[in-house]
Design a protein around this motif. Structure first.
Motif, PDB file in Angstrom:
ATOM      1  N   PHE A   2      12.707  62.461  37.453  1.00  0.00           N
ATOM      2  CA  PHE A   2      11.887  61.993  38.581  1.00  0.00           C
ATOM      3  C   PHE A   2      11.362  63.157  39.417  1.00  0.00           C
ATOM      4  O   PHE A   2      11.017  62.981  40.582  1.00  0.00           O
ATOM      5  N   GLN A   3      11.294  64.315  38.846  1.00  0.00           N
ATOM      6  CA  GLN A   3      10.881  65.505  39.580  1.00  0.00           C
ATOM      7  C   GLN A   3       9.490  65.324  40.189  1.00  0.00           C
ATOM      8  O   GLN A   3       8.563  64.839  39.537  1.00  0.00           O
ATOM      9  N   THR A   9      11.208  56.898  47.974  1.00  0.00           N
ATOM     10  CA  THR A   9      11.965  56.885  49.231  1.00  0.00           C
ATOM     11  C   THR A   9      13.434  56.513  49.057  1.00  0.00           C
ATOM     12  O   THR A   9      14.262  56.862  49.899  1.00  0.00           O
ATOM     13  N   SER A  10      13.789  55.783  47.991  1.00  0.00           N
ATOM     14  CA  SER A  10      15.192  55.381  47.804  1.00  0.00           C
ATOM     15  C   SER A  10      15.521  55.256  46.320  1.00  0.00           C
ATOM     16  O   SER A  10      14.645  55.009  45.490  1.00  0.00           O
ATOM     17  N   GLY A  26      14.236  66.837  41.965  1.00  0.00           N
ATOM     18  CA  GLY A  26      13.660  67.985  42.645  1.00  0.00           C
ATOM     19  C   GLY A  26      12.257  67.692  43.164  1.00  0.00           C
ATOM     20  O   GLY A  26      11.422  67.125  42.456  1.00  0.00           O
ATOM     21  N   GLY A  27      12.012  68.066  44.404  1.00  0.00           N
ATOM     22  CA  GLY A  27      10.687  67.885  44.973  1.00  0.00           C
ATOM     23  C   GLY A  27      10.325  66.461  45.347  1.00  0.00           C
ATOM     24  O   GLY A  27       9.155  66.179  45.631  1.00  0.00           O
ATOM     25  N   CYS A  28      11.306  65.575  45.382  1.00  0.00           N
ATOM     26  CA  CYS A  28      11.062  64.190  45.846  1.00  0.00           C
ATOM     27  C   CYS A  28      11.079  64.225  47.376  1.00  0.00           C
ATOM     28  O   CYS A  28      12.082  63.902  48.019  1.00  0.00           O
ATOM     29  N   GLU A  49      16.652  69.782  44.867  1.00  0.00           N
ATOM     30  CA  GLU A  49      15.948  70.904  45.496  1.00  0.00           C
ATOM     31  C   GLU A  49      14.615  70.445  46.098  1.00  0.00           C
ATOM     32  O   GLU A  49      13.879  69.662  45.495  1.00  0.00           O
ATOM     33  N   ASP A  50      14.331  70.911  47.300  1.00  0.00           N
ATOM     34  CA  ASP A  50      13.071  70.602  47.988  1.00  0.00           C
ATOM     35  C   ASP A  50      12.886  69.115  48.294  1.00  0.00           C
ATOM     36  O   ASP A  50      11.750  68.644  48.405  1.00  0.00           O
TER      37      ASP A  50
END
Length: 199
Positions: A2-3, A9-10, A26-28, A49-50
């Motif tokens: 799901f990068q 949001t959830s 990552g990045g979500c 991450e992020d």
């Protein structure tokens, strides 16, 4: 998986899940909270991450490993309570979590890796476990809100620049167990007025 799903949001996890792989979320950047499932043992490298809107994470008591950069730059995260099952915390795991104000570390940890809480500029409160023997290079570098730290009696090594540029740090007591104090460990700690050295 799901990068960079930037509108996510959830997430609801199944109980069967035992591992989150590298960069899975990552990045979500819209993800706001996460409850990791009971039975999860590993959070992979850069898994969150992020995730800059992530404000809350609940860790299961089954968690044993957290990979490098797992929560790097999660700039909305304010507090972290890590479970007693955790034995490995990767390099840069919470690097630049700029809103993080408090951290409670479990007695299961014996070492803190490189730059694990570096650049956490709001971090004011840290409980280091009695089991801790090593503080990694730059572990708390540039934690500019950190005013005091109690190093446990078990600690033998403090890595290079471990508390460098912690500009609010006023006092340090180094335990008698300490055998190695790294280069620049307290470099540019400009508010430091009291240091107690080991015998």
């Amino acid at each position: 998986a799901f990068q960079e799903c930037t509108s996510l949001t959830s997430v609801e996890f199944p109980d069967s899940l035992t591992m989150l792989d590298e960069s899975v979320f990552g990045g979500c950047s819209s993800l706001t909270s996460v409850v990791l499932p009971d039975g999860l043992t590993q959070v992979g490298e850069a898994a969150f991450e992020d995730c800059t809107s992530l404000a809350s994470v609940v860790f299961p008591e089954s968690l044993t490993q957290m990979g490098k950069q797992a929560f790097t730059r999660c700039s909305s995260l304010t507090s972290v309570v890590l479970p007693d099952s955790l034995t490995q915390l990767g390099d840069y795991a919470f690097y630049a979590c700029s809103s993080l104000t408090s951290v409670v570390l479990p007695d299961s940890l014996t070492q803190l890796s490189e730059a694990v809480f570096a650049d956490c500029t709001s971090l004011a409160f840290v409980v280091l476990p009695d089991s801790l023997t090593q503080l990694g290079v730059q572990a708390f570098q540039e934690c500019t809100s950190l005013t005091s730290v109690v190093l446990p009696d078990s600690l033998t090594q403090v890595g290079d620049a471990a508390f460098a540029r912690c500009t609010s740090l006023t006092s340090v007591v180094l335990p008698d167990s300490l055998t190695q104090l790294g280069k620049g460990a307290f470099q540019k700690c400009t508010s430091l007025t009291s240091v107690v050295l080991p015998d």
